[in-house]
Design a protein around this motif. Structure first.
Motif, mmCIF file in Angstrom:
data_model
loop_
_atom_site.group_PDB
_atom_site.id
_atom_site.type_symbol
_atom_site.label_atom_id
_atom_site.label_comp_id
_atom_site.label_asym_id
_atom_site.label_seq_id
_atom_site.Cartn_x
_atom_site.Cartn_y
_atom_site.Cartn_z
ATOM 1 N N SER A 11 104.627 -53.847 26.762
ATOM 2 C CA SER A 11 106.012 -53.446 26.953
ATOM 3 C C SER A 11 106.902 -54.662 27.178
ATOM 4 O O SER A 11 107.997 -54.749 26.627
ATOM 5 C CB SER A 11 106.113 -52.489 28.134
ATOM 6 O OG SER A 11 107.448 -52.202 28.426
ATOM 7 N N PHE A 12 106.421 -55.606 27.973
ATOM 8 C CA PHE A 12 107.192 -56.829 28.221
ATOM 9 C C PHE A 12 107.349 -57.637 26.946
ATOM 10 O O PHE A 12 108.446 -58.100 26.633
ATOM 11 C CB PHE A 12 106.503 -57.683 29.284
ATOM 12 C CG PHE A 12 107.081 -59.049 29.421
ATOM 13 C CD1 PHE A 12 108.281 -59.244 30.084
ATOM 14 C CD2 PHE A 12 106.439 -60.147 28.874
ATOM 15 C CE1 PHE A 12 108.830 -60.510 30.196
ATOM 16 C CE2 PHE A 12 106.978 -61.411 28.977
ATOM 17 C CZ PHE A 12 108.174 -61.601 29.644
ATOM 18 N N SER A 13 106.247 -57.794 26.200
ATOM 19 C CA SER A 13 106.317 -58.644 25.006
ATOM 20 C C SER A 13 107.160 -58.005 23.908
ATOM 21 O O SER A 13 107.848 -58.711 23.171
ATOM 22 C CB SER A 13 104.915 -58.957 24.480
ATOM 23 O OG SER A 13 104.278 -57.785 24.038
ATOM 24 N N SER A 14 107.163 -56.692 23.793
ATOM 25 C CA SER A 14 108.002 -56.067 22.768
ATOM 26 C C SER A 14 109.472 -56.062 23.181
ATOM 27 O O SER A 14 110.349 -56.132 22.332
ATOM 28 C CB SER A 14 107.526 -54.653 22.475
ATOM 29 O OG SER A 14 107.736 -53.823 23.588
ATOM 30 N N GLY A 15 109.731 -55.984 24.486
ATOM 31 C CA GLY A 15 111.115 -55.967 24.956
ATOM 32 C C GLY A 15 111.780 -57.317 24.887
ATOM 33 O O GLY A 15 112.981 -57.421 24.679
ATOM 34 N N THR A 16 110.998 -58.393 25.056
ATOM 35 C CA THR A 16 111.583 -59.733 25.050
ATOM 36 C C THR A 16 111.466 -60.431 23.705
ATOM 37 O O THR A 16 112.109 -61.444 23.492
ATOM 38 C CB THR A 16 110.890 -60.612 26.102
ATOM 39 O OG1 THR A 16 109.497 -60.683 25.805
ATOM 40 C CG2 THR A 16 111.121 -60.077 27.497
ATOM 41 N N ALA A 42 101.684 -52.691 30.302
ATOM 42 C CA ALA A 42 102.829 -53.403 30.873
ATOM 43 C C ALA A 42 103.089 -54.698 30.114
ATOM 44 O O ALA A 42 104.250 -55.040 29.830
ATOM 45 C CB ALA A 42 102.587 -53.695 32.348
ATOM 46 N N TYR A 43 102.030 -55.410 29.756
ATOM 47 C CA TYR A 43 102.188 -56.652 28.994
ATOM 48 C C TYR A 43 102.773 -56.374 27.611
ATOM 49 O O TYR A 43 103.662 -57.092 27.154
ATOM 50 C CB TYR A 43 100.843 -57.372 28.885
ATOM 51 C CG TYR A 43 100.892 -58.563 27.968
ATOM 52 C CD1 TYR A 43 101.568 -59.710 28.352
ATOM 53 C CD2 TYR A 43 100.304 -58.527 26.714
ATOM 54 C CE1 TYR A 43 101.644 -60.804 27.512
ATOM 55 C CE2 TYR A 43 100.365 -59.609 25.873
ATOM 56 C CZ TYR A 43 101.035 -60.737 26.269
ATOM 57 O OH TYR A 43 101.119 -61.808 25.438
ATOM 58 N N VAL A 57 98.265 -64.143 32.303
ATOM 59 C CA VAL A 57 97.921 -62.819 31.768
ATOM 60 C C VAL A 57 96.439 -62.546 31.968
ATOM 61 O O VAL A 57 96.045 -61.451 32.405
ATOM 62 C CB VAL A 57 98.308 -62.719 30.268
ATOM 63 C CG1 VAL A 57 97.705 -61.483 29.631
ATOM 64 C CG2 VAL A 57 99.817 -62.715 30.116
#
Length: 137
Positions: free
Chosen positions: A73-78, A70-71, A91
């Motif tokens: 995914s969040f970091s690659s999306g933002t 999940a982390y 975290v």
């Protein structure tokens, strides 16, 4: 069902890694399982079986992997790739809560007792890894 999933992952891991590393990881998982069983007896006063201890190690690993996915995914999306300060502490706290919940679900103890079991198992497994890193890895 979760035993089959974990055994399948272990067999896949054994085919993909060198033999010495696969044996070392299996030995470490067995060691952590015994440490969880003994520490749960000492800390919480419950007597989990080796199967329950193994299941709690599996749940803890699975929940930590889910939090890391999940982390990521969040970091690659933002586009955020470097985290420091308070977000880094958040975290790490999320990872610790996920790790502790794995022990709480698997053993059935309170969150505080599960946190102590998680800390003990982490410290002992880290000490074992550090002491045999030249031999196994």
């Amino acid at each position: 069902m979760h035993y089959l999933l974990f055994v399948g992952a272990l067999i896949f891991f054994a085919f993909m890694t060198p033999l010495k590393l696969a044996i070392a990881v299996c030995a470490l998982v067995l060691f952590v399982t015994v440490v969880v069983k003994v520490s749960a007896q000492v800390v919480a006063g419950v007597s989990p079986s080796l199967g329950e201890s193994f299941r709690s190690v599996f749940y803890a690993s699975l929940l930590v992997a889910l939090v890391l996915l999940a982390y990521m995914s969040f970091s690659s999306g933002t586009g955020i790739h470097h985290v420091e300060g308070l977000p880094a502490i958040a975290v790490m706290a999320g990872l610790f809560v996920a790790y502790t919940l794995g022990f709480q679900i698997g053993i059935g103890t309170s969150f505080g007792a599960s946190a102590v079991v998680a800390i003990i198992s982490t410290l002992l497994s880290g000490a074992i890894l550090w002491s045999v890193k030249g031999i196994a890895f």
